[in-house]
Write a protein that holds these residues in place. Sequence first.
Motif, short mmCIF file in Angstrom:
data_model
loop_
_atom_site.label_atom_id
_atom_site.label_comp_id
_atom_site.label_asym_id
_atom_site.label_seq_id
_atom_site.Cartn_x
_atom_site.Cartn_y
_atom_site.Cartn_z
N GLU A 55 0.84 -1.20 0.00
CA GLU A 55 0.00 0.00 0.00
C GLU A 55 0.87 1.25 0.00
OE1 GLU A 55 -3.75 -1.56 2.74
OE2 GLU A 55 -2.26 -0.20 3.59
N TYR A 56 0.32 2.29 -0.58
CA TYR A 56 0.92 3.63 -0.45
C TYR A 56 -0.19 4.59 -0.05
CZ TYR A 56 2.84 8.19 -1.44
OH TYR A 56 3.23 9.50 -1.33
N ARG A 57 0.10 5.46 0.91
CA ARG A 57 -0.86 6.48 1.31
C ARG A 57 -0.18 7.85 1.37
NH1 ARG A 57 -3.57 2.75 0.33
NH2 ARG A 57 -5.28 1.84 1.53
N LEU A 70 -2.11 -2.76 -3.91
CA LEU A 70 -1.81 -3.82 -4.88
C LEU A 70 -1.59 -5.09 -4.08
CD1 LEU A 70 -1.18 -4.90 -7.70
CD2 LEU A 70 1.21 -4.16 -7.37
N GLY A 71 -2.48 -6.07 -4.27
CA GLY A 71 -2.41 -7.30 -3.48
C GLY A 71 -2.38 -8.55 -4.34
N PRO A 103 -6.02 -7.71 -6.58
CA PRO A 103 -6.71 -6.42 -6.59
C PRO A 103 -5.75 -5.26 -6.82
CG PRO A 103 -6.46 -7.22 -4.34
CD PRO A 103 -5.89 -8.27 -5.24
N LEU A 104 -6.16 -4.32 -7.65
CA LEU A 104 -5.44 -3.07 -7.89
C LEU A 104 -6.46 -1.95 -7.68
CD1 LEU A 104 -2.95 -1.48 -8.78
CD2 LEU A 104 -3.64 -1.86 -11.15
N LEU A 105 -6.32 -1.23 -6.56
CA LEU A 105 -7.37 -0.30 -6.14
C LEU A 105 -6.81 1.07 -5.79
CD1 LEU A 105 -9.13 -2.69 -3.57
CD2 LEU A 105 -9.65 -2.47 -6.00
N VAL A 128 -10.14 -2.56 -9.72
CA VAL A 128 -10.36 -3.83 -10.40
C VAL A 128 -9.65 -4.95 -9.66
CG1 VAL A 128 -10.67 -2.79 -12.68
CG2 VAL A 128 -8.38 -3.49 -11.95
N MET A 129 -10.14 -6.17 -9.89
CA MET A 129 -9.49 -7.36 -9.34
C MET A 129 -9.33 -8.36 -10.48
SD MET A 129 -10.30 -9.38 -5.83
CE MET A 129 -12.02 -9.77 -6.20
N PHE A 130 -8.09 -8.76 -10.73
CA PHE A 130 -7.79 -9.74 -11.76
C PHE A 130 -7.93 -11.14 -11.15
CE2 PHE A 130 -5.57 -5.85 -12.71
CZ PHE A 130 -5.78 -5.67 -14.06
N THR A 131 -8.86 -11.93 -11.69
CA THR A 131 -9.12 -13.27 -11.19
C THR A 131 -8.54 -14.30 -12.17
OG1 THR A 131 -11.13 -12.61 -10.02
CG2 THR A 131 -10.92 -14.94 -10.60
N GLU A 132 -7.83 -15.28 -11.62
CA GLU A 132 -7.31 -16.38 -12.43
C GLU A 132 -7.74 -17.69 -11.76
OE1 GLU A 132 -3.10 -15.88 -12.68
OE2 GLU A 132 -3.23 -14.06 -13.90
N ARG A 133 -8.74 -18.35 -12.32
CA ARG A 133 -9.25 -19.60 -11.76
C ARG A 133 -8.85 -20.77 -12.65
NH1 ARG A 133 -15.53 -20.61 -10.14
NH2 ARG A 133 -14.88 -19.16 -8.48
N SER A 134 -8.32 -21.81 -12.05
CA SER A 134 -7.98 -23.02 -12.81
C SER A 134 -8.45 -24.25 -12.05
CB SER A 134 -6.48 -23.11 -13.08
OG SER A 134 -5.75 -23.23 -11.87
#
Length: 199
Positions: A55-57, A70-71, A103-105, A128-134
């Motif tokens: 995080e940055y604040r 960014l997680g 997540p990138l928020l 947004v949250m980038f989801t990668e399901r396999s």
Amino acid sequence: MKKLIASAVFILFCFTQKSYSQQTDYWSAQYQVGFGSGDLGDYISAPSFRGALIEYRKAVKDNLLVGFDLGWSVFYDEVDAKTYTSGTETLHGKQYRTQNEIPLLIAGDYFFSTNNPFRPYVGFGLGVMFTERSTDIGQWRFEENPVNFTVKPELGFLYEVNSRVSIKVAAKYYYGVKSGDLDGAQAFFALSTGVAIHL
């Protein structure tokens, strides 16, 4: 992934300009544990112990900071022989399920106290949250990669060790609205703790 890295670098550049004179500005690195809910919880019931967050604040007022998160959380589970259907394909067998959530928020935190070492706050994030399901069954793999519009309410506190270092603890809920071929929203609760370095 290249787009994700480029976006993160751009946001870093924007938020770090002219911030070094602010003692309340900070960077934070945290370890995060996640618990799936909704469609993610139905798909993987096991908690995620593989999570990290940067995080940055930047202070815009004495008690209001804005910045970005960014997680990355990895959920994994093994499911005994079961039928899995994706589109027109159906297979039966033991399943190895993995889901990455990135997540990138853009985020903001409102602090209730700024004069004490213990500083509770409420926060909110949007992005947004980038989801990668396999899903692996034998030699077969099924994949879905939606991008979810995401909101994130948060409660937490900073505990100031000294003028440069604080301990950060937070509870948050990531809610990524339904997107792509997945059945529902991708959401999870998270508990995080880490170190904040004040600039």
